[in-house]
Design an enzyme around this catalytic site. Sequence first.
Site, PDB file in Angstrom:
ATOM      1  N   ASP A 206     -14.759  44.283  14.109  1.00  0.00           N
ATOM      2  CA  ASP A 206     -14.414  45.305  15.565  1.00  0.00           C
ATOM      3  C   ASP A 206     -14.806  44.713  16.979  1.00  0.00           C
ATOM      4  OD1 ASP A 206     -14.462  48.085  15.368  1.00  0.00           O
ATOM      5  OD2 ASP A 206     -16.366  47.598  15.956  1.00  0.00           O
ATOM      6  N   GLU A 248      -9.896  42.765  16.150  1.00  0.00           N
ATOM      7  CA  GLU A 248      -9.815  44.182  16.805  1.00  0.00           C
ATOM      8  C   GLU A 248      -9.620  43.591  18.202  1.00  0.00           C
ATOM      9  OE1 GLU A 248     -10.765  48.296  17.869  1.00  0.00           O
ATOM     10  OE2 GLU A 248     -12.176  47.214  17.585  1.00  0.00           O
TER      11      GLU A 248
END
Length: 543
Positions: A206, A248
């Site tokens: 993330d 990401e």
Amino acid sequence: MSNIRVMAENWYQNAVFYELYIRAFADGNGDGHGDFRGAIEKLDYVKSLGVDCIWILPMYPSPLKDDGYDVADYNDIHPDYGTLADFKAFLDAAHERGLRVVTDMVMNHTSDQHPWFQEARREPNSPYHNYYVWSETGEEYAGARIIFLDTEASNWSYDEAAGKYFWHRFYSSQPDLNYDNPAVHQEMFKAIRFWLDMGIDGFRADAVPYLYEREGTNCENLPETHAFLKKVRQLIDEEYPGRVLIAEANQWPEDLLPYFGEGDEFHMCFHFPIMPRLYMALKQHDKTPILNILARTPPIPAGAQWLTFLRNHDELTLEMVTPEERQWMWAQYAPEPRMRLNLGIRRRLAPLLDNDKRRWLLMNALLLSLPGTPIIYYGDEIGMGDNIWLPDRHGCRTPMQWSAGQNAGFSPAGETYLPANDDPIYGYQVANVAAQEQDPNSYLWATRYLLQARRQCPELQHGRLEFLDIDNPAVLAYWRVSGEQRLLALYNLSEQQQSISLDLSTYQGRAMTDLLTSSSQELLTNWPVVKILTPYASHWLRF
Ligand code: NOJ
């Protein structure tokens, strides 16, 4: 060990992913929250869709101020979702069905409830203090943009206990970790090994662009960040070959390229910029946005792959468009102010497409036929809707709609973590799995059909892309080619009938079948072939 590990090393390059939110999927113990035990019961359904890999949102203990992207313990499971043993049972059950499982690893920040942060703010002499980024003035790194624009005024927040400001790129309840501290690297490696040892198939990492801060920069994509991420890849290659690392990074294609490194950083990156352009092309009835962004997309190293998607658990992000394009997208797709959030649109796929089956099919056929590994967001395969009256991004994270029964068949509890969507068109009474199982014209059947068709066509999975030069902006046509196999994808992006002429004389005498309509044509006569495309038509033509 299940035989899933001996399958192709680069399995992720040809796979289809399904993004599944455990809290939303199925409640196994009746407390109103989805959990791993509930999800196990639904794995046959997931398998039946024809997907290969499940990506689950963060499942760690967390105050859930950002739905688990605020981690309070990297080595455990949120009690609402079950125990480590439940997680392991879920993983094994998925593997038994030939489904892989990738989880989220939140590297950039923790929750402010993480014991590291609690200790850090309480005791400036503690080793944990240096796990976070502090300032006396809160004036540093002014070049870094604010991401959660609707709620955060600054990337610095004052902490009373510490008497200092701490750095955070997301909510102020999510302090950023300090990657200048090698102890933080060791903590991350430990967490990564913990889950890989348990048997997961990889990570979606993330918010990776933001790991380091440097004065005079925008604090994104810094060389130090790439150097750390390469160490993570090295760990995977040396200790866990065959597992996948996904970045990401919501960035332009040229800034994404370094995340693949020389094949020594991430295996996969989300292709953020293409997503809004699919919606743009559809509303403008013009393929140009798609052609332009693909022209701007550089080749990637062997063994690497893009991840593509139409929707996910966040707002439909409009970070990777110009300010004018953003205004246009908002006007077209988010006419009501509550539909907008930060720099995006908090709506689901079916409502964005006005519940129009033709457009839904076209967008999914595009997703499944353009290069990249596609992801389907839970619920979009049955045309679930959003609830814009819920705060933050919750409106796109409501319970999975299994049936027209109580709480959409998601849970027997009196109250669920969020109410099931009861919209007259997209709500559970109408849009649910049980009803669509019986209906061959449903979204669900169409999803299964498309995925099955894609699976039969290796050229759609890893073939090269060759655009056909068609002098009609509303018609997008391209070949996907792999060895002797070629598939012609043909789309009418407009609501008007279009006619085009195609010179397929090279293939004279061969018959083509349309996988999407099951019609067959002999390419024998009259060159060029004139093809009439009905409004929003999608064709996958194959010899
Ligand atoms: C990206 C995730 O997709 C989003 O849901 C989250 O809020 C931020 N990263 C912060 O972790």
